[in-house]
Design a protein around this motif. Structure first.
Motif, PDB file in Angstrom:
ATOM      1  N   ASN A 130      -7.661  -5.262 -10.985  1.00 30.94           N
ATOM      2  CA  ASN A 130      -7.115  -4.694  -9.750  1.00 30.94           C
ATOM      3  C   ASN A 130      -5.608  -4.883  -9.633  1.00 30.94           C
ATOM      4  OD1 ASN A 130      -9.549  -3.666  -8.630  1.00 30.94           O
ATOM      5  ND2 ASN A 130     -10.151  -5.765  -8.164  1.00 30.94           N
ATOM      6  N   ALA A 131      -4.931  -5.064 -10.734  1.00 33.97           N
ATOM      7  CA  ALA A 131      -3.488  -5.304 -10.707  1.00 33.97           C
ATOM      8  C   ALA A 131      -2.723  -4.143 -10.082  1.00 33.97           C
ATOM      9  CB  ALA A 131      -2.973  -5.597 -12.111  1.00 33.97           C
ATOM     10  N   GLN A 132      -3.161  -2.911 -10.320  1.00 34.51           N
ATOM     11  CA  GLN A 132      -2.453  -1.759  -9.756  1.00 34.51           C
ATOM     12  C   GLN A 132      -2.496  -1.786  -8.233  1.00 34.51           C
ATOM     13  OE1 GLN A 132      -3.888   2.118 -10.903  1.00 34.51           O
ATOM     14  NE2 GLN A 132      -2.501   3.159  -9.506  1.00 34.51           N
ATOM     15  N   PHE A 133      -3.665  -2.010  -7.662  1.00 31.58           N
ATOM     16  CA  PHE A 133      -3.780  -2.074  -6.197  1.00 31.58           C
ATOM     17  C   PHE A 133      -2.911  -3.192  -5.637  1.00 31.58           C
ATOM     18  CE2 PHE A 133      -5.645  -4.466  -2.693  1.00 31.58           C
ATOM     19  CZ  PHE A 133      -5.507  -3.531  -1.666  1.00 31.58           C
ATOM     20  N   LEU A 134      -2.998  -4.381  -6.245  1.00 33.55           N
ATOM     21  CA  LEU A 134      -2.229  -5.514  -5.739  1.00 33.55           C
ATOM     22  C   LEU A 134      -0.727  -5.290  -5.905  1.00 33.55           C
ATOM     23  CD1 LEU A 134      -4.697  -8.212  -6.932  1.00 33.55           C
ATOM     24  CD2 LEU A 134      -4.014  -7.849  -4.573  1.00 33.55           C
ATOM     25  N   ALA A 135      -0.315  -4.641  -6.984  1.00 31.17           N
ATOM     26  CA  ALA A 135       1.102  -4.339  -7.172  1.00 31.17           C
ATOM     27  C   ALA A 135       1.575  -3.331  -6.133  1.00 31.17           C
ATOM     28  CB  ALA A 135       1.353  -3.804  -8.581  1.00 31.17           C
ATOM     29  N   GLU A 136       0.795  -2.281  -5.919  1.00 31.22           N
ATOM     30  CA  GLU A 136       1.168  -1.280  -4.917  1.00 31.22           C
ATOM     31  C   GLU A 136       1.299  -1.909  -3.532  1.00 31.22           C
ATOM     32  OE1 GLU A 136      -1.217   2.345  -3.086  1.00 31.22           O
ATOM     33  OE2 GLU A 136      -0.654   2.723  -5.181  1.00 31.22           O
ATOM     34  N   ALA A 137       0.321  -2.747  -3.172  1.00 35.32           N
ATOM     35  CA  ALA A 137       0.362  -3.420  -1.869  1.00 35.32           C
ATOM     36  C   ALA A 137       1.551  -4.368  -1.781  1.00 35.32           C
ATOM     37  CB  ALA A 137      -0.945  -4.178  -1.646  1.00 35.32           C
ATOM     38  N   SER A 138       1.813  -5.106  -2.851  1.00 31.24           N
ATOM     39  CA  SER A 138       2.943  -6.038  -2.870  1.00 31.24           C
ATOM     40  C   SER A 138       4.274  -5.301  -2.776  1.00 31.24           C
ATOM     41  CB  SER A 138       2.898  -6.897  -4.134  1.00 31.24           C
ATOM     42  OG  SER A 138       1.702  -7.644  -4.192  1.00 31.24           O
ATOM     43  N   LEU A 139       4.376  -4.174  -3.461  1.00 33.39           N
ATOM     44  CA  LEU A 139       5.600  -3.366  -3.379  1.00 33.39           C
ATOM     45  C   LEU A 139       5.798  -2.827  -1.966  1.00 33.39           C
ATOM     46  CD1 LEU A 139       5.282  -1.547  -6.800  1.00 33.39           C
ATOM     47  CD2 LEU A 139       7.180  -3.045  -6.111  1.00 33.39           C
ATOM     48  N   ILE A 141       4.790  -4.297   0.772  1.00 35.92           N
ATOM     49  CA  ILE A 141       5.238  -5.456   1.550  1.00 35.92           C
ATOM     50  C   ILE A 141       6.714  -5.715   1.289  1.00 35.92           C
ATOM     51  CG2 ILE A 141       4.985  -7.957   1.860  1.00 35.92           C
ATOM     52  CD1 ILE A 141       1.945  -7.504   1.229  1.00 35.92           C
ATOM     53  N   ALA A 142       7.126  -5.638   0.034  1.00 40.38           N
ATOM     54  CA  ALA A 142       8.525  -5.877  -0.319  1.00 40.38           C
ATOM     55  C   ALA A 142       9.460  -4.846   0.320  1.00 40.38           C
ATOM     56  CB  ALA A 142       8.696  -5.870  -1.840  1.00 40.38           C
ATOM     57  N   HIS A 143       9.006  -3.584   0.401  1.00 41.37           N
ATOM     58  CA  HIS A 143       9.851  -2.508   0.921  1.00 41.37           C
ATOM     59  C   HIS A 143       9.811  -2.374   2.435  1.00 41.37           C
ATOM     60  CE1 HIS A 143      11.026  -0.595  -2.940  1.00 41.37           C
ATOM     61  NE2 HIS A 143       9.932  -1.206  -3.349  1.00 41.37           N
ATOM     62  N   THR A 144       8.631  -2.640   3.039  1.00 37.18           N
ATOM     63  CA  THR A 144       8.472  -2.372   4.477  1.00 37.18           C
ATOM     64  C   THR A 144       8.101  -3.603   5.295  1.00 37.18           C
ATOM     65  OG1 THR A 144       6.109  -1.837   4.351  1.00 37.18           O
ATOM     66  CG2 THR A 144       7.677  -0.024   3.925  1.00 37.18           C
ATOM     67  N   GLY A 145       7.733  -4.699   4.614  1.00 39.77           N
ATOM     68  CA  GLY A 145       7.321  -5.904   5.330  1.00 39.77           C
ATOM     69  C   GLY A 145       5.844  -5.940   5.665  1.00 39.77           C
ATOM     70  N   VAL A 153       1.590   6.303  -0.087  1.00 36.97           N
ATOM     71  CA  VAL A 153       2.827   5.754  -0.654  1.00 36.97           C
ATOM     72  C   VAL A 153       3.454   6.819  -1.542  1.00 36.97           C
ATOM     73  CG1 VAL A 153       2.038   3.359  -0.561  1.00 36.97           C
ATOM     74  CG2 VAL A 153       1.627   4.704  -2.625  1.00 36.97           C
ATOM     75  N   GLY A 154       4.742   6.676  -1.785  1.00 42.75           N
ATOM     76  CA  GLY A 154       5.444   7.649  -2.622  1.00 42.75           C
ATOM     77  C   GLY A 154       5.089   7.515  -4.087  1.00 42.75           C
ATOM     78  N   TRP A 155       5.421   8.573  -4.846  1.00 40.23           N
ATOM     79  CA  TRP A 155       5.130   8.596  -6.276  1.00 40.23           C
ATOM     80  C   TRP A 155       5.820   7.470  -7.017  1.00 40.23           C
ATOM     81  CZ3 TRP A 155       1.202  10.690  -8.448  1.00 40.23           C
ATOM     82  CH2 TRP A 155       0.592  11.787  -7.864  1.00 40.23           C
ATOM     83  N   GLY A 156       6.995   7.079  -6.567  1.00 37.96           N
ATOM     84  CA  GLY A 156       7.712   5.988  -7.216  1.00 37.96           C
ATOM     85  C   GLY A 156       6.905   4.699  -7.210  1.00 37.96           C
ATOM     86  N   SER A 161       3.428   0.796  -9.815  1.00 34.60           N
ATOM     87  CA  SER A 161       2.207  -0.022  -9.793  1.00 34.60           C
ATOM     88  C   SER A 161       1.317   0.271 -11.007  1.00 34.60           C
ATOM     89  CB  SER A 161       1.438   0.152  -8.485  1.00 34.60           C
ATOM     90  OG  SER A 161       1.031   1.478  -8.307  1.00 34.60           O
ATOM     91  N   LEU A 162       1.303   1.509 -11.479  1.00 33.58           N
ATOM     92  CA  LEU A 162       0.569   1.829 -12.720  1.00 33.58           C
ATOM     93  C   LEU A 162       1.181   1.107 -13.914  1.00 33.58           C
ATOM     94  CD1 LEU A 162      -0.224   5.650 -12.540  1.00 33.58           C
ATOM     95  CD2 LEU A 162      -1.849   3.805 -12.997  1.00 33.58           C
TER      96      LEU A 162
END
Length: 188
Positions: A130-139, A141-145, A153-156, A161-162
């Motif tokens: 589940n690294a992709q999901f956790l990375a997307e969620a973490s990103l 949090i990093a961008h929006t809090g 979420v945006g394609w970037g 996350s992929l």
């Protein structure tokens, strides 16, 4: 459909009712230790992202051991504090999830907890599944809090996350404790 007679346990009565209605399952409502289920009842207990939420994880595992049949197996999955994601995202790592996560585990601490709970056979591993999901969620949090499950979420972020998913899988080949989730496999 595969021959299992499945039951569930849920602390939220509304969620339990939904599981009953949608899947026709028998679902016990309440905290596991409060249900007073009979000794040696179950062949397998599966907990996915539960143990980090309970005030007393040792008591929970002891109760699981009590209600498992001899030779029964407990599989518990929880975020891995030693993960590549925690290293990469730090305070923004989705696995921290304060204040809902009361405890965080590494493969070593989860293994130790299984032994303390009295399981004679305990193995732990990690998975990058589940690294992709956790990375997307973490990103997020990093961008929006914050992060909302199901939010667009945006394609970037999707691409980043992929790429993190692939990196996590490669790193785990040499650093076996780096997966995003710890898996406890304990046999009574």
């Amino acid at each position: 459909a595969m021959g299992w007679e499945a039951e569930g346990q849920e602390v939220d009565a509304t969620a339990a009712e939904r599981a009953r209605d949608r899947h026709g399952l028998r679902v016990h409502v309440g905290a596991l230790p409060d249900l007073a289920l009979p000794d040696s009842t179950f062949d397998v207990i599966s907990m996915s992202h539960v143990i980090e939420h309970v005030p007393d994880p040792l008591a929970l595992l002891e109760e699981c051991r009590r209600i498992l049949k001899p030779g029964g197996r407990l599989i518990a999955v929880t975020p891995n504090v030693n993960s590549l994601g925690h290293y990469r995202f730090g305070a923004c790592w989705r696995g921290l999830e304060p204040p809902r996560h009361l405890h965080l585990f590494s493969p070593t601490t989860l293994n130790r907890l299984g032994v303390q709970a009295g399981f004679p056979s305990v193995r732990t591993s990690t998975t990058a599944a589940n690294a992709q999901f956790l990375a997307e969620a973490s990103l997020c949090i990093a961008h929006t809090g914050r992060h909302r499950i199901g939010a667009r979420v945006g394609w970037g972020l999707v691409i980043e996350s992929l790429l993190f998913q692939f990196r996590a899988m490669i790193v785990q080949l040499t650093r076996h404790d780096s997966g995003e989730e710890c898996v406890l496999n304990a046999v009574k």
